[in-house]
Write a protein that holds these residues in place. Sequence first.
Motif, PDB file in Angstrom:
ATOM      1  N   ARG A 123       0.839  -1.235   0.036  1.00 36.69           N
ATOM      2  CA  ARG A 123       0.106   0.048   0.007  1.00 36.69           C
ATOM      3  C   ARG A 123       1.008   1.290  -0.104  1.00 36.69           C
ATOM      4  N   GLY A 124       2.029   1.187   0.950  1.00 36.41           N
ATOM      5  CA  GLY A 124       2.809   2.285   0.703  1.00 36.41           C
ATOM      6  C   GLY A 124       3.530   2.546  -0.516  1.00 36.41           C
ATOM      7  N   LEU A 125       3.753   1.628  -1.358  1.00 40.53           N
ATOM      8  CA  LEU A 125       4.279   1.670  -2.607  1.00 40.53           C
ATOM      9  C   LEU A 125       3.401   2.294  -3.576  1.00 40.53           C
ATOM     10  N   SER A 126       2.040   1.579  -3.544  1.00 43.91           N
ATOM     11  CA  SER A 126       0.975   2.443  -4.327  1.00 43.91           C
ATOM     12  C   SER A 126       0.865   3.697  -4.083  1.00 43.91           C
ATOM     13  N   GLU A 127       1.007   4.378  -2.847  1.00 40.19           N
ATOM     14  CA  GLU A 127       0.832   5.641  -2.488  1.00 40.19           C
ATOM     15  C   GLU A 127       2.103   6.513  -2.918  1.00 40.19           C
ATOM     16  N   ASP A 128       3.317   6.052  -2.875  1.00 41.51           N
ATOM     17  CA  ASP A 128       4.271   6.563  -3.372  1.00 41.51           C
ATOM     18  C   ASP A 128       4.091   6.840  -4.983  1.00 41.51           C
ATOM     19  N   ILE A 129       3.902   5.949  -5.630  1.00 43.57           N
ATOM     20  CA  ILE A 129       3.831   5.663  -7.202  1.00 43.57           C
ATOM     21  C   ILE A 129       2.623   6.759  -7.548  1.00 43.57           C
ATOM     22  N   ARG A 130       1.524   6.841  -6.673  1.00 43.64           N
ATOM     23  CA  ARG A 130       0.409   7.795  -7.046  1.00 43.64           C
ATOM     24  C   ARG A 130       1.084   9.337  -7.001  1.00 43.64           C
ATOM     25  N   LYS A 131       1.664   9.694  -5.941  1.00 48.55           N
ATOM     26  CA  LYS A 131       2.303  10.860  -5.876  1.00 48.55           C
ATOM     27  C   LYS A 131       3.310  11.076  -6.865  1.00 48.55           C
ATOM     28  N   LYS A 132       4.113  10.192  -7.108  1.00 47.61           N
ATOM     29  CA  LYS A 132       5.187  10.552  -8.326  1.00 47.61           C
ATOM     30  C   LYS A 132       4.474  10.679  -9.555  1.00 47.61           C
ATOM     31  N   ARG A 133       3.205  10.017  -9.758  1.00 46.27           N
ATOM     32  CA  ARG A 133       2.619  10.304 -11.112  1.00 46.27           C
ATOM     33  C   ARG A 133       2.046  11.478 -11.255  1.00 46.27           C
ATOM     34  N   THR A 134       1.463  12.096  -9.799  1.00 46.50           N
ATOM     35  CA  THR A 134       0.973  13.280  -9.914  1.00 46.50           C
ATOM     36  C   THR A 134       2.034  14.343 -10.343  1.00 46.50           C
ATOM     37  N   ARG A 135       3.033  14.166  -9.530  1.00 45.34           N
ATOM     38  CA  ARG A 135       4.142  15.223  -9.908  1.00 45.34           C
ATOM     39  C   ARG A 135       4.587  15.156 -11.415  1.00 45.34           C
ATOM     40  N   LEU A 136       4.552  13.901 -11.910  1.00 37.75           N
ATOM     41  CA  LEU A 136       4.832  13.827 -13.247  1.00 37.75           C
ATOM     42  C   LEU A 136       3.757  14.663 -14.251  1.00 37.75           C
ATOM     43  N   THR A 137       2.593  14.427 -13.927  1.00 32.96           N
ATOM     44  CA  THR A 137       1.600  15.214 -14.607  1.00 32.96           C
ATOM     45  C   THR A 137       1.951  16.549 -14.562  1.00 32.96           C
ATOM     46  N   LYS A 138       2.103  17.083 -13.386  1.00 32.64           N
ATOM     47  CA  LYS A 138       2.503  18.716 -13.069  1.00 32.64           C
ATOM     48  C   LYS A 138       3.551  18.864 -14.030  1.00 32.64           C
ATOM     49  N   LEU A 139       4.461  18.105 -13.922  1.00 29.02           N
ATOM     50  CA  LEU A 139       5.910  18.707 -14.778  1.00 29.02           C
ATOM     51  C   LEU A 139       5.536  18.728 -16.416  1.00 29.02           C
ATOM     52  N   GLN A 140       4.768  17.635 -16.669  1.00 25.21           N
ATOM     53  CA  GLN A 140       4.256  18.009 -18.233  1.00 25.21           C
ATOM     54  C   GLN A 140       3.358  19.080 -18.459  1.00 25.21           C
ATOM     55  N   ASN A 141       2.559  19.657 -17.595  1.00 22.87           N
ATOM     56  CA  ASN A 141       2.004  20.784 -17.792  1.00 22.87           C
ATOM     57  C   ASN A 141       2.828  21.996 -17.601  1.00 22.87           C
ATOM     58  N   LEU A 142       3.674  21.939 -16.793  1.00 22.45           N
ATOM     59  CA  LEU A 142       4.719  23.176 -16.693  1.00 22.45           C
ATOM     60  C   LEU A 142       5.426  23.156 -17.886  1.00 22.45           C
ATOM     61  N   ASN A 143       5.774  22.011 -18.686  1.00 20.71           N
ATOM     62  CA  ASN A 143       6.590  22.095 -19.787  1.00 20.71           C
ATOM     63  C   ASN A 143       5.748  22.753 -21.081  1.00 20.71           C
ATOM     64  N   THR A 144       4.593  22.569 -21.148  1.00 21.56           N
ATOM     65  CA  THR A 144       3.552  23.260 -21.772  1.00 21.56           C
ATOM     66  C   THR A 144       3.487  24.755 -21.713  1.00 21.56           C
ATOM     67  N   GLU A 145       3.242  24.927 -20.290  1.00 22.46           N
ATOM     68  CA  GLU A 145       3.114  26.320 -20.048  1.00 22.46           C
ATOM     69  C   GLU A 145       4.500  27.113 -20.520  1.00 22.46           C
ATOM     70  N   LEU A 146       5.634  26.544 -20.202  1.00 21.35           N
ATOM     71  CA  LEU A 146       6.769  27.059 -20.366  1.00 21.35           C
ATOM     72  C   LEU A 146       7.013  27.610 -21.913  1.00 21.35           C
ATOM     73  N   TYR A 147       6.637  26.966 -22.819  1.00 29.71           N
ATOM     74  CA  TYR A 147       6.727  27.277 -24.119  1.00 29.71           C
ATOM     75  C   TYR A 147       5.974  28.453 -24.486  1.00 29.71           C
TER      76      TYR A 147
END
Length: 580
Positions: A447-471
């Motif tokens: 369960r701890g791994l599932s939560e850590d993966i969820r957090k990292k995926r959330t951050r990954l989505t955020k980075l993708q959005n930031l990359n789009t905004e950056l351009y």
Amino acid sequence: MARKKRTDAQMILSDANEAAEINSYFEAETKEMSYLTALYARLSVEDSGKEDGYSLENQICLLQDYIKEKEEFSLYKIYVDNGQSGVRFDRPSFNEMIADMRAGKINCIIVKDLSRLGRNYLEAGNYMEKIFPFFHVRFISIMDHYDSLNNSTLDEGITVPLKNIINESYAIDISRKVSAINDARRKRGEYIYFRPPYGYLSDPEKSGHLIVDREVADNVKMIFTWRAEGISPGAISRKLNAQQIPSPHMYFYEKGMVKSERYKDKRWTREIVDGLLRNPVYIGNMVTGKERTSFAEGIHRKKMPKESWFVTENTHEAIISRDLFGKVQNMIDAAAKKYEAYCGSYKDFEVENIYRGHIRCGCCGAAMHMVRIQRKRKRKDIKNMVFYDCCNRTRLVSPECKTSMIYKKALDAIVLEELQNFIQKFVDAEKVIRLMNMEPEVVRKRRGLSEDIRKKRTRLTKLQNLNTELYQDLKEGLFSEAEYLRMKAGYNEEKNLLEKQIEEMEKEQKMYKPDYCVSEKVHSMIQKYSDTKELSAELVNTFIESIIVLDKEHIQIRYTFQEEMDGLMQICSRQEKEGE
């Protein structure tokens, strides 16, 4: 300069053109190098060596150009079969490619057109519709505009099988024409094979005619003379090797008539000498049609009865006199009768060689072959014996080989016991891991791994959005190009690190699943044979990669699923330590 804050990049776009531009940029940035790609090129026997559009160079260039500008493809290897017919799928490089596919080294195969894959409709369709999808392999045929990833339209569903049928029809038509031409040439007494027999050369002035090769003709005379003097084929092969006379294979390799490196050091053997002594080509006669291959008739390779052979006398200059040849044939027939009187006939003594291609000598590394013997005792009863012996030793290539022959009955007992132990150990290991995964501390870890993966995926989505905004910020002049590149590099570096961490965590998470198994495919295979009680060729081919015979009682087995077993043992050991 501070970056302008946004919550949704698409909302600030004023028109469709700007949206398309940013979407295109975003897709290029986030595209993964997900396809380990094999490029496959094939040239048939009749086209081999051509310098036109059929050449291998042109095929390879086309394939390389296709993936050059596409980031989704990462070239793993180029596989090339030169001079290989498309009607059969047993080709060296094709087999290597399929082995790499099964091992998970590639997940995409690209060919110039469907005919390069093969001209057998059923086989080609089986690969495209069953095998490739089963292994999750993307298949692309460039000239046919076929891509299995996008094969969703009705037209493609109809066109691809139709093209495979056309390719097979073409091959069948060619096969019929070639067979008819070869039959006509046989009746005229012409030599139709690619390489002339040892002792002869192809006449450069007359197609299908043989002329004596003065360089080695005396070797042929010497072999027949030795046999007429009572020297056995095995002893003749030893004498030839001792005198360092190149065997036919070595001679053809030295002359460039064969290219494969495996012929480079192939010495004289009893079989080579025996085949030479039986060949009537050396008295000037042409005998063809001993074997027949025809794709049109569905004949892969078939020995033909003697009455159907094409025999034409006095077609070329003889090397051996008819008297000497006749004397040698009488000696061969007498030796065969003597051997049959001692060892019996094999007509009612058929034994399946279930270890073919898997068993090797532990001393010299050569393949071991199955030997059948029927010995008649004084009371006239027959004793059947089957054993495996080193090919190098029986062919007198390596008489110093020390590995003992091993009886098939004893080998079967050892292999069956070892296979049963391996399969049971595999089953038990998966059960142990599943039981461990039910423990409370393991459940909490999962369960701890599932939560850590969820957090990292959330951050990954955020980075993708930031990359789009950056351009978009760059376009609006909120900061310089240097600032843009620096920030973009930082986002991408963090993105790559997150993706790697997520991949590693998902692998770890899989180990803690309550229904853990290595893979569905391997698990089902293990379960299928978990209660096996007898050996079969299917069982051996499924589980055994190689068998090394050390002596009469000891063997070493390398299993097909050895890596999966090693992984299971590592997981068990790791979880035991974590439990402690």
